[in-house]
Design an enzyme around this catalytic site. Structure first.
Site, PDB file in Angstrom:
ATOM      1  CE  LYS A   9      -3.936  -2.241   2.299  1.00 22.62           C
ATOM      2  NZ  LYS A   9      -4.884  -2.189   3.440  1.00 22.62           N
ATOM      3  CE1 TYR A  49      -9.280  -3.035   0.365  1.00 24.47           C
ATOM      4  CE2 TYR A  49      -8.418  -0.973  -0.503  1.00 24.47           C
ATOM      5  CZ  TYR A  49      -8.229  -2.148   0.192  1.00 24.47           C
ATOM      6  OH  TYR A  49      -6.991  -2.448   0.718  1.00 24.47           O
ATOM      7  CG  ASN A 112      -3.680  -2.545   6.871  1.00 20.76           C
ATOM      8  OD1 ASN A 112      -3.540  -2.083   5.749  1.00 20.76           O
ATOM      9  ND2 ASN A 112      -4.756  -3.215   7.238  1.00 20.76           N
ATOM     10  CG  HIS A 115      -5.107  -5.933  -0.783  1.00 23.99           C
ATOM     11  ND1 HIS A 115      -6.328  -6.090  -0.186  1.00 23.99           N
ATOM     12  CD2 HIS A 115      -5.138  -6.689  -1.903  1.00 23.99           C
ATOM     13  CE1 HIS A 115      -7.066  -6.905  -0.927  1.00 23.99           C
ATOM     14  NE2 HIS A 115      -6.366  -7.287  -1.987  1.00 23.99           N
ATOM     15  CD  GLU A 126      -8.676  -8.637  -4.220  1.00 22.69           C
ATOM     16  OE1 GLU A 126      -7.543  -9.080  -3.941  1.00 22.69           O
ATOM     17  OE2 GLU A 126      -9.548  -8.408  -3.369  1.00 22.69           O
TER      18      GLU A 126
HETATM   19  P1  RTP Z   1      -7.030  -5.677   2.803  1.00 22.19           P
HETATM   20  O1  RTP Z   1      -8.341  -5.945   2.065  1.00 22.19           O
HETATM   21  O2  RTP Z   1      -6.547  -4.277   2.636  1.00 22.19           O
HETATM   22  O3  RTP Z   1      -6.010  -6.702   2.475  1.00 22.19           O
HETATM   23  O4  RTP Z   1      -7.270  -5.848   4.361  1.00 22.19           O
HETATM   24  P2  RTP Z   1      -8.047  -7.014   5.079  1.00 22.19           P
HETATM   25  O5  RTP Z   1      -8.629  -7.976   4.088  1.00 22.19           O
HETATM   26  O6  RTP Z   1      -7.167  -7.561   6.140  1.00 22.19           O
HETATM   27  O7  RTP Z   1      -9.228  -6.208   5.777  1.00 22.19           O
HETATM   28  P3  RTP Z   1     -10.626  -5.751   5.153  1.00 22.19           P
HETATM   29  O8  RTP Z   1     -11.692  -6.117   6.122  1.00 22.19           O
HETATM   30  O9  RTP Z   1     -10.777  -6.205   3.742  1.00 22.19           O
HETATM   31  O10 RTP Z   1     -10.496  -4.168   5.192  1.00 22.19           O
HETATM   32  C1  RTP Z   1      -9.856  -3.466   4.137  1.00 22.19           C
HETATM   33  C2  RTP Z   1      -9.030  -2.356   4.700  1.00 22.19           C
HETATM   34  O11 RTP Z   1      -9.879  -1.370   5.253  1.00 22.19           O
HETATM   35  C3  RTP Z   1      -9.224  -0.735   6.331  1.00 22.19           C
HETATM   36  N1  RTP Z   1     -10.068  -0.819   7.507  1.00 22.19           N
HETATM   37  N2  RTP Z   1     -10.279   0.193   8.293  1.00 22.19           N
HETATM   38  N3  RTP Z   1     -11.226   1.890  10.358  1.00 22.19           N
HETATM   39  C4  RTP Z   1     -11.550   0.607  10.356  1.00 22.19           C
HETATM   40  O12 RTP Z   1     -12.204   0.110  11.234  1.00 22.19           O
HETATM   41  C5  RTP Z   1     -11.078  -0.229   9.268  1.00 22.19           C
HETATM   42  N4  RTP Z   1     -11.367  -1.499   9.093  1.00 22.19           N
HETATM   43  C6  RTP Z   1     -10.727  -1.884   7.956  1.00 22.19           C
HETATM   44  C7  RTP Z   1      -7.924  -1.465   6.598  1.00 22.19           C
HETATM   45  O13 RTP Z   1      -6.856  -0.698   6.060  1.00 22.19           O
HETATM   46  C8  RTP Z   1      -8.098  -2.768   5.848  1.00 22.19           C
HETATM   47  O14 RTP Z   1      -6.868  -3.260   5.393  1.00 22.19           O
HETATM   48 MG    MG Z   2      -9.759  -7.391   2.442  1.00 24.09          MG
END
Ligand code: RTP
Ligand code: MG
Length: 148
Positions: A9, A49, A112, A115, A126
């Site tokens: 990212k 997203y 974080n 991705h 994707e």
């Molecule tokens: P990613 O898609 O980026 O790989 O992350 P992930 O699967 O671990 O998590 P996901 O639930 O898909 O969430 C996507 C990204 O959204 C941001 N996020 N912010 N403020 C919040 O509560 C919150 N929750 C999620 C994070 O940057 C996450 O990577």
């Molecule tokens: Mg995700």
């Protein structure tokens, strides 16, 4: 063979973590099949997203992911989707164990570092969003056949 979509990212690119992150997946034994440094157009970010469209953080998430270049990658290997997610660590870095990428390099959920696709369906979707077929390179590893 299974493939996944991984992306350093904008925070990871700015913090010079591309090499560190690529290195972890190389050393693990996965094969890099495609990679590019790119800026994500807003429409692509919103589509990528899309599952989070209704979430309160969606706007911030799209703003962040379009705020600077990302390093997009396709990696291949046995169970690469689930293993890459383990190597990344929990979404919220406060829950990510040391040794994982987010556990070692991140503090807040909004920044974080990496991705990774969360399922076979997401990986296919994707990879299709970010890479043209000709940007995925078929090649055989000529040395180092030891990991698989
Ligand atoms: P990613 O898609 O980026 O790989 O992350 P992930 O699967 O671990 O998590 P996901 O639930 O898909 O969430 C996507 C990204 O959204 C941001 N996020 N912010 N403020 C919040 O509560 C919150 N929750 C999620 C994070 O940057 C996450 O990577
Ligand atoms: Mg995700």
């Amino acid at each position: 063979m299974e493939q996944t979509f991984l992306m350093v990212k904008p925070d990871g690119v700015q913090r010079n973590l591309i090499g560190e992150i690529v290195s972890r997946f190389e050393k693990k034994g996965f094969q890099l099949k495609g990679a590019k440094l790119m800026s994500i157009p807003t429409e692509l970010a919103e589509e990528h997203y899309g599952e989070h469209k209704e979430r309160p953080f969606f706007g911030e998430l799209v703003d962040f992911i379009t705020s600077g270049p990302v390093f997009a990658m396709v990696w291949e290997g046995e169970n690469v989707i689930a293993t890459a997610r383990q190597m990344m660590g929990a979404t919220n870095p406060k829950d990510a164990v040391p040794g994982s990428i987010r556990g070692d390099f991140a503090v807040t959920v909004g920044k974080n570092v990496i991705h990774g696709s969360d399922s076979k369906e997401s990986a296919e979707r994707e990879i299709g969003l970010f890479f043209k077929e000709e940007q995925i390179v078929e090649y055989k590893k000529l040395i180092n056949d030891w990991s698989n």
